[in-house]
Design a protein around this motif. Sequence first.
Motif, PDB file in Angstrom:
ATOM      1  N   ALA A 104      34.477  51.005  29.874  1.00 28.61           N
ATOM      2  CA  ALA A 104      34.597  51.488  28.559  1.00 28.61           C
ATOM      3  C   ALA A 104      35.679  50.495  27.743  1.00 28.61           C
ATOM      4  O   ALA A 104      36.322  50.323  26.987  1.00 28.61           O
ATOM      5  CB  ALA A 104      34.839  52.790  28.059  1.00 28.61           C
ATOM      6  N   ASN A 105      36.800  50.443  29.340  1.00 35.34           N
ATOM      7  CA  ASN A 105      38.298  49.757  28.511  1.00 35.34           C
ATOM      8  C   ASN A 105      37.473  47.924  28.838  1.00 35.34           C
ATOM      9  O   ASN A 105      38.462  47.551  28.076  1.00 35.34           O
ATOM     10  CB  ASN A 105      38.643  49.826  29.706  1.00 35.34           C
ATOM     11  CG  ASN A 105      39.474  51.291  29.806  1.00 35.34           C
ATOM     12  OD1 ASN A 105      39.320  51.852  28.892  1.00 35.34           O
ATOM     13  ND2 ASN A 105      40.059  51.993  30.439  1.00 35.34           N
ATOM     14  N   ASN A 106      37.009  47.782  29.171  1.00 30.66           N
ATOM     15  CA  ASN A 106      36.681  45.993  29.834  1.00 30.66           C
ATOM     16  C   ASN A 106      35.209  45.588  29.540  1.00 30.66           C
ATOM     17  O   ASN A 106      34.010  46.212  30.204  1.00 30.66           O
ATOM     18  CB  ASN A 106      36.966  45.613  30.875  1.00 30.66           C
ATOM     19  CG  ASN A 106      36.841  44.299  31.271  1.00 30.66           C
ATOM     20  OD1 ASN A 106      36.903  43.537  30.480  1.00 30.66           O
ATOM     21  ND2 ASN A 106      36.952  43.724  31.979  1.00 30.66           N
ATOM     22  N   PRO A 107      34.192  46.040  28.571  1.00 30.55           N
ATOM     23  CA  PRO A 107      32.735  45.774  28.396  1.00 30.55           C
ATOM     24  C   PRO A 107      32.395  44.484  28.903  1.00 30.55           C
ATOM     25  O   PRO A 107      30.987  44.843  29.476  1.00 30.55           O
ATOM     26  CB  PRO A 107      32.547  45.900  26.846  1.00 30.55           C
ATOM     27  CG  PRO A 107      34.278  45.728  26.245  1.00 30.55           C
ATOM     28  CD  PRO A 107      34.828  46.416  27.017  1.00 30.55           C
ATOM     29  N   GLN A 108      32.771  43.334  28.993  1.00 39.17           N
ATOM     30  CA  GLN A 108      32.816  42.181  29.053  1.00 39.17           C
ATOM     31  C   GLN A 108      32.288  42.490  31.071  1.00 39.17           C
ATOM     32  O   GLN A 108      32.038  41.319  31.577  1.00 39.17           O
ATOM     33  CB  GLN A 108      33.302  40.890  28.990  1.00 39.17           C
ATOM     34  CG  GLN A 108      33.175  40.431  27.510  1.00 39.17           C
ATOM     35  CD  GLN A 108      31.372  40.006  27.449  1.00 39.17           C
ATOM     36  OE1 GLN A 108      32.007  38.782  28.284  1.00 39.17           O
ATOM     37  NE2 GLN A 108      30.644  40.671  26.484  1.00 39.17           N
ATOM     38  N   GLY A 109      33.460  42.941  31.805  1.00 41.26           N
ATOM     39  CA  GLY A 109      33.244  43.477  33.164  1.00 41.26           C
ATOM     40  C   GLY A 109      34.145  41.701  33.332  1.00 41.26           C
ATOM     41  O   GLY A 109      34.760  40.905  32.504  1.00 41.26           O
ATOM     42  N   SER A 110      34.790  41.773  34.653  1.00 42.17           N
ATOM     43  CA  SER A 110      35.966  40.555  34.491  1.00 42.17           C
ATOM     44  C   SER A 110      35.316  40.030  36.781  1.00 42.17           C
ATOM     45  O   SER A 110      35.176  40.925  37.087  1.00 42.17           O
ATOM     46  CB  SER A 110      37.159  41.529  34.331  1.00 42.17           C
ATOM     47  OG  SER A 110      38.057  41.749  35.057  1.00 42.17           O
ATOM     48  N   ILE A 111      36.193  39.217  36.205  1.00 48.17           N
ATOM     49  CA  ILE A 111      36.910  39.004  37.820  1.00 48.17           C
ATOM     50  C   ILE A 111      38.496  38.344  37.582  1.00 48.17           C
ATOM     51  O   ILE A 111      38.492  37.696  36.962  1.00 48.17           O
ATOM     52  CB  ILE A 111      35.710  36.882  38.367  1.00 48.17           C
ATOM     53  CG1 ILE A 111      34.554  37.210  38.059  1.00 48.17           C
ATOM     54  CG2 ILE A 111      36.106  36.769  39.365  1.00 48.17           C
ATOM     55  CD1 ILE A 111      33.990  36.073  37.887  1.00 48.17           C
ATOM     56  N   GLU A 112      38.655  39.121  38.854  1.00 51.14           N
ATOM     57  CA  GLU A 112      40.130  39.103  39.065  1.00 51.14           C
ATOM     58  C   GLU A 112      40.822  38.063  40.871  1.00 51.14           C
ATOM     59  O   GLU A 112      40.125  38.942  41.403  1.00 51.14           O
ATOM     60  CB  GLU A 112      40.592  40.221  38.382  1.00 51.14           C
ATOM     61  CG  GLU A 112      41.191  41.428  39.338  1.00 51.14           C
ATOM     62  CD  GLU A 112      41.717  42.594  38.779  1.00 51.14           C
ATOM     63  OE1 GLU A 112      42.156  43.194  39.826  1.00 51.14           O
ATOM     64  OE2 GLU A 112      41.618  42.900  38.191  1.00 51.14           O
ATOM     65  N   LYS A 113      41.826  37.714  40.782  1.00 56.22           N
ATOM     66  CA  LYS A 113      41.805  37.857  42.126  1.00 56.22           C
ATOM     67  C   LYS A 113      43.452  38.798  42.344  1.00 56.22           C
ATOM     68  O   LYS A 113      43.565  39.449  41.353  1.00 56.22           O
ATOM     69  CB  LYS A 113      42.894  36.459  42.248  1.00 56.22           C
ATOM     70  CG  LYS A 113      42.019  35.004  42.031  1.00 56.22           C
ATOM     71  CD  LYS A 113      41.774  34.445  43.069  1.00 56.22           C
ATOM     72  CE  LYS A 113      40.793  33.374  43.050  1.00 56.22           C
ATOM     73  NZ  LYS A 113      40.341  33.040  43.351  1.00 56.22           N
TER      74      LYS A 113
END
Length: 112
Positions: free
Chosen positions: A59-68
């Motif tokens: 809900a907070n991040n609808p795109q999803g992500s890649i993080e280090k």
Amino acid sequence: MDKKKKMQPKFHIRSGDTVKVISGNSKGKTGKVVAMQVDKERAIVEGANMITKHLKPNANNPQGSIEKREASIHLSNLMLVDPATGEPTRTGRRLNDAGKLQRYSKKTDKFI
């Protein structure tokens, strides 16, 4: 039945210490210990052992992500940096003036 309380082990490194990585992918890097995983005998060091984490959409991040982010490193692969000299050192424990066990640098023979 009485459950025995497990003793907290004493390590040569604590949270907040500056350490140097002596083996592994991040060999030679220095950083501050952010967190300790006492049960696994591992530590998370700032800026060392970076991994790529894929986050699912929510809900907070609808795109999803890649993080280090930093992954944990076993304590045997870390060496404490002496605050006085700035060089990695082995540590020991000795009674201080107050009669309490305290860590000391084996290179400079001074309390840390």
